[in-house]
Scaffold this motif. Structure first.
Motif, PDB file in Angstrom:
ATOM      1  N   VAL A  85       0.867  -1.130   0.219  1.00  0.00           N
ATOM      2  CA  VAL A  85       0.015   0.261  -0.094  1.00  0.00           C
ATOM      3  C   VAL A  85       1.255   1.605  -0.098  1.00  0.00           C
ATOM      4  O   VAL A  85       0.478   2.548  -0.957  1.00  0.00           O
ATOM      5  N   ILE A  86       1.821   1.133   0.502  1.00  0.00           N
ATOM      6  CA  ILE A  86       2.910   2.262   1.072  1.00  0.00           C
ATOM      7  C   ILE A  86       3.694   2.778  -0.547  1.00  0.00           C
ATOM      8  O   ILE A  86       3.844   3.716  -0.471  1.00  0.00           O
ATOM      9  N   ILE A  87       3.900   1.593  -1.300  1.00  0.00           N
ATOM     10  CA  ILE A  87       4.552   1.670  -2.832  1.00  0.00           C
ATOM     11  C   ILE A  87       3.080   1.791  -3.261  1.00  0.00           C
ATOM     12  O   ILE A  87       3.920   3.273  -4.077  1.00  0.00           O
ATOM     13  N   LEU A  88       2.290   1.523  -3.599  1.00  0.00           N
ATOM     14  CA  LEU A  88       1.291   2.360  -4.276  1.00  0.00           C
ATOM     15  C   LEU A  88       0.751   3.606  -4.092  1.00  0.00           C
ATOM     16  O   LEU A  88       0.627   4.665  -4.768  1.00  0.00           O
ATOM     17  N   SER A 135      -3.852  14.981 -13.540  1.00  0.00           N
ATOM     18  CA  SER A 135      -2.936  15.033 -12.648  1.00  0.00           C
ATOM     19  C   SER A 135      -3.316  13.782 -12.995  1.00  0.00           C
ATOM     20  O   SER A 135      -2.355  12.935 -12.888  1.00  0.00           O
ATOM     21  N   LEU A 136      -4.181  13.577 -11.443  1.00  0.00           N
ATOM     22  CA  LEU A 136      -4.365  12.413 -11.578  1.00  0.00           C
ATOM     23  C   LEU A 136      -4.983  11.616 -12.605  1.00  0.00           C
ATOM     24  O   LEU A 136      -4.876  10.088 -12.498  1.00  0.00           O
ATOM     25  N   ILE A 137      -5.622  11.817 -14.256  1.00  0.00           N
ATOM     26  CA  ILE A 137      -5.682  10.365 -14.456  1.00  0.00           C
ATOM     27  C   ILE A 137      -4.498  10.214 -15.074  1.00  0.00           C
ATOM     28  O   ILE A 137      -4.076   9.069 -15.277  1.00  0.00           O
ATOM     29  N   ILE A 138      -3.465  10.782 -15.458  1.00  0.00           N
ATOM     30  CA  ILE A 138      -2.217  10.223 -16.210  1.00  0.00           C
ATOM     31  C   ILE A 138      -1.691  10.034 -15.037  1.00  0.00           C
ATOM     32  O   ILE A 138      -0.515   8.587 -15.817  1.00  0.00           O
ATOM     33  N   SER A 139      -1.466  10.162 -13.946  1.00  0.00           N
ATOM     34  CA  SER A 139      -0.630   9.476 -12.451  1.00  0.00           C
ATOM     35  C   SER A 139      -1.238   8.489 -12.810  1.00  0.00           C
ATOM     36  O   SER A 139      -1.222   7.163 -11.894  1.00  0.00           O
ATOM     37  N   SER A 140      -2.912   8.252 -12.462  1.00  0.00           N
ATOM     38  CA  SER A 140      -3.265   6.627 -12.490  1.00  0.00           C
ATOM     39  C   SER A 140      -3.033   6.025 -13.893  1.00  0.00           C
ATOM     40  O   SER A 140      -2.751   4.525 -13.607  1.00  0.00           O
ATOM     41  N   VAL A 141      -2.899   6.053 -14.767  1.00  0.00           N
ATOM     42  CA  VAL A 141      -2.164   4.792 -15.921  1.00  0.00           C
ATOM     43  C   VAL A 141      -1.067   5.107 -15.853  1.00  0.00           C
ATOM     44  O   VAL A 141      -0.540   4.142 -15.734  1.00  0.00           O
ATOM     45  N   ALA A 142      -0.317   6.424 -15.617  1.00  0.00           N
ATOM     46  CA  ALA A 142       1.525   5.851 -15.248  1.00  0.00           C
ATOM     47  C   ALA A 142       1.529   4.629 -15.016  1.00  0.00           C
ATOM     48  O   ALA A 142       2.823   3.372 -14.789  1.00  0.00           O
ATOM     49  N   THR A 143       0.887   4.876 -13.100  1.00  0.00           N
ATOM     50  CA  THR A 143       0.823   3.940 -11.646  1.00  0.00           C
ATOM     51  C   THR A 143       0.088   2.488 -12.515  1.00  0.00           C
ATOM     52  O   THR A 143       1.294   1.548 -12.236  1.00  0.00           O
ATOM     53  N   CYS A 144      -0.651   2.172 -13.392  1.00  0.00           N
ATOM     54  CA  CYS A 144      -0.632   0.797 -13.445  1.00  0.00           C
ATOM     55  C   CYS A 144       0.456   0.718 -14.473  1.00  0.00           C
ATOM     56  O   CYS A 144       0.518  -0.873 -14.923  1.00  0.00           O
ATOM     57  N   LEU A 145       0.949   1.150 -15.846  1.00  0.00           N
ATOM     58  CA  LEU A 145       1.513   0.919 -16.713  1.00  0.00           C
ATOM     59  C   LEU A 145       2.771   0.329 -15.716  1.00  0.00           C
ATOM     60  O   LEU A 145       3.425  -0.215 -15.650  1.00  0.00           O
ATOM     61  N   PHE A 146       3.107   1.081 -14.335  1.00  0.00           N
ATOM     62  CA  PHE A 146       4.498   0.936 -13.683  1.00  0.00           C
ATOM     63  C   PHE A 146       4.049  -0.229 -13.399  1.00  0.00           C
ATOM     64  O   PHE A 146       5.178  -1.683 -13.105  1.00  0.00           O
ATOM     65  N   LEU A 147       3.268  -0.832 -12.557  1.00  0.00           N
ATOM     66  CA  LEU A 147       2.821  -2.355 -11.655  1.00  0.00           C
ATOM     67  C   LEU A 147       2.119  -3.564 -12.555  1.00  0.00           C
ATOM     68  O   LEU A 147       2.810  -4.252 -12.085  1.00  0.00           O
ATOM     69  N   ASP A 181      16.064  -1.755  -2.284  1.00  0.00           N
ATOM     70  CA  ASP A 181      15.457  -0.821  -1.691  1.00  0.00           C
ATOM     71  C   ASP A 181      14.018  -0.019  -2.662  1.00  0.00           C
ATOM     72  O   ASP A 181      14.602  -0.415  -3.510  1.00  0.00           O
ATOM     73  N   PRO A 182      14.153   1.362  -1.882  1.00  0.00           N
ATOM     74  CA  PRO A 182      13.022   1.717  -2.993  1.00  0.00           C
ATOM     75  C   PRO A 182      13.464   2.792  -4.074  1.00  0.00           C
ATOM     76  O   PRO A 182      12.784   2.625  -5.160  1.00  0.00           O
ATOM     77  N   VAL A 183      15.127   2.982  -4.057  1.00  0.00           N
ATOM     78  CA  VAL A 183      15.502   2.901  -4.861  1.00  0.00           C
ATOM     79  C   VAL A 183      15.705   2.674  -6.902  1.00  0.00           C
ATOM     80  O   VAL A 183      15.409   2.567  -7.428  1.00  0.00           O
ATOM     81  N   SER A 184      15.644   1.577  -6.477  1.00  0.00           N
ATOM     82  CA  SER A 184      15.581   0.383  -7.365  1.00  0.00           C
ATOM     83  C   SER A 184      14.325  -0.071  -7.316  1.00  0.00           C
ATOM     84  O   SER A 184      14.491  -0.210  -8.489  1.00  0.00           O
ATOM     85  N   LEU A 185      13.966   0.049  -7.091  1.00  0.00           N
ATOM     86  CA  LEU A 185      12.768  -0.199  -7.350  1.00  0.00           C
ATOM     87  C   LEU A 185      11.991   0.612  -8.208  1.00  0.00           C
ATOM     88  O   LEU A 185      11.225   0.241  -9.286  1.00  0.00           O
ATOM     89  N   PHE A 186      12.787   1.886  -8.570  1.00  0.00           N
ATOM     90  CA  PHE A 186      11.878   3.114  -9.584  1.00  0.00           C
ATOM     91  C   PHE A 186      12.557   2.806 -11.332  1.00  0.00           C
ATOM     92  O   PHE A 186      12.930   2.914 -12.036  1.00  0.00           O
ATOM     93  N   LEU A 187      14.013   2.268 -10.322  1.00  0.00           N
ATOM     94  CA  LEU A 187      15.081   2.100 -11.952  1.00  0.00           C
ATOM     95  C   LEU A 187      14.769   1.233 -12.356  1.00  0.00           C
ATOM     96  O   LEU A 187      15.181   1.456 -13.763  1.00  0.00           O
ATOM     97  N   ARG A 188      14.723  -0.184 -12.256  1.00  0.00           N
ATOM     98  CA  ARG A 188      14.313  -1.200 -12.991  1.00  0.00           C
ATOM     99  C   ARG A 188      15.026  -1.679 -13.885  1.00  0.00           C
ATOM    100  O   ARG A 188      15.061  -2.249 -15.059  1.00  0.00           O
TER     101      ARG A 188
END
Length: 261
Positions: A85-88, A135-147, A181-188
């Protein structure tokens, strides 16, 4: 003008907010609004707390590896859900903040280039509302693509070669690095990986039961089909521990290339 700036600074300090590019960001805790920076602070504090309090002196591959063994499975499940949940929230907040900031700057530049007259208070409210919703719509789409997307991929070419009385089918691809760690989570980041299947013949349908299985590994179920210069892998592993079938990550169709022929 100096008195007005001073009054704004006193207001921001008193009400717990700061101003960037003309936008006021709240920094109040409790039941008030929370900024992205507060969320980032909370997440990293939580991460550091877990490592320090729950066995940071031990080598581990994940946060759950630092949890003492006596903790029940329920607490481990709750902790896993909390971390997810925190990561989301982190992902959604970061994407929303970046999207809003980008749209705000582009809007400012657009109005500056078109030499529009200053907006009225009502128009400013409507503009901020539109930017927020966008921005909420863009972030929702970006979060879904990331996950729900992964940088892991299988190359489209497979290699086959003869070795003694059998054949070796080799497939290659990219796999995601383990997150520490959180940094490596975003670097993928990814690394090159490969898998080799020892098969008894070079053509036809090869059942999973015909593939050799090392001691301690699950047996293969499914087929490997080789016809002409095409190979298709459709295998699963008989996970008798969890009583389920685990799909092989190398499943797919490949163009076949011979080695040392």
């Amino acid at each position: 003008m100096a008195e007005i700036r001073a009054a704004k600074k006193r207001y921001c300090f008193k009400h717990g907010s700061f101003v960037i590019f003309g936008c006021k960001f709240p920094i109040s805790f409790g039941f008030g609004r929370t900024s992205i920076f507060e969320l980032l602070f909370f997440i990293f504090y939580f991460y550091i707390f877990i490592q320090q309090r729950l066995g940071a002196d031990k080598a581990m591959n994940s946060l759950l590896a630092a949890i003492p063994y006596p903790l029940s499975a329920i607490w481990q499940t709750l902790l896993s859900i909390m971390i997810i949940v925190i990561i989301l929230l982190l992902l959604f907040s970061v994407f929303a903040g970046l999207a809003y900031l980008t749209l705000f700057i582009l809007t400012k530049l657009l109005f500056g280039l078109t030499n529009k007259l200053p907006l009225t208070i009502d128009n400013k409210k409507k503009l901020k509302k539109a930017l927020l919703i966008s921005s909420l719509i863009i972030s929702s789409v970006a979060t879904c693509l990331f996950l729900f997307t992964s940088p892991s991929t299988n190359y489209k070419t497979a290699f086959i070669e003869k070795e003694k009385d059998h054949f070796i089918l080799t497939v290659k691809g990219k796999r995601s690095l383990m997150v520490h760690d959180p940094v490596s989570l975003f670097l993928r980041k990814t690394h090159d990986d490969s898998a080799k299947f020892i098969i008894p013949r070079k053509q036809g349908i090869i059942k999973g039961e015909e593939l050799p299985t090392e001691s301690g590994y699950y047996k293969s179920v499914g087929t490997i089909t080789i016809q002409n210069n095409q190979a298709e892998i459709n295998l699963s592993y008989d996970n008798y521990d969890d009583k389920k079938m685990d799909s092989d990550g190398w499943n797919g169709k490949y163009k076949l290339v011979w080695r040392n022929r």
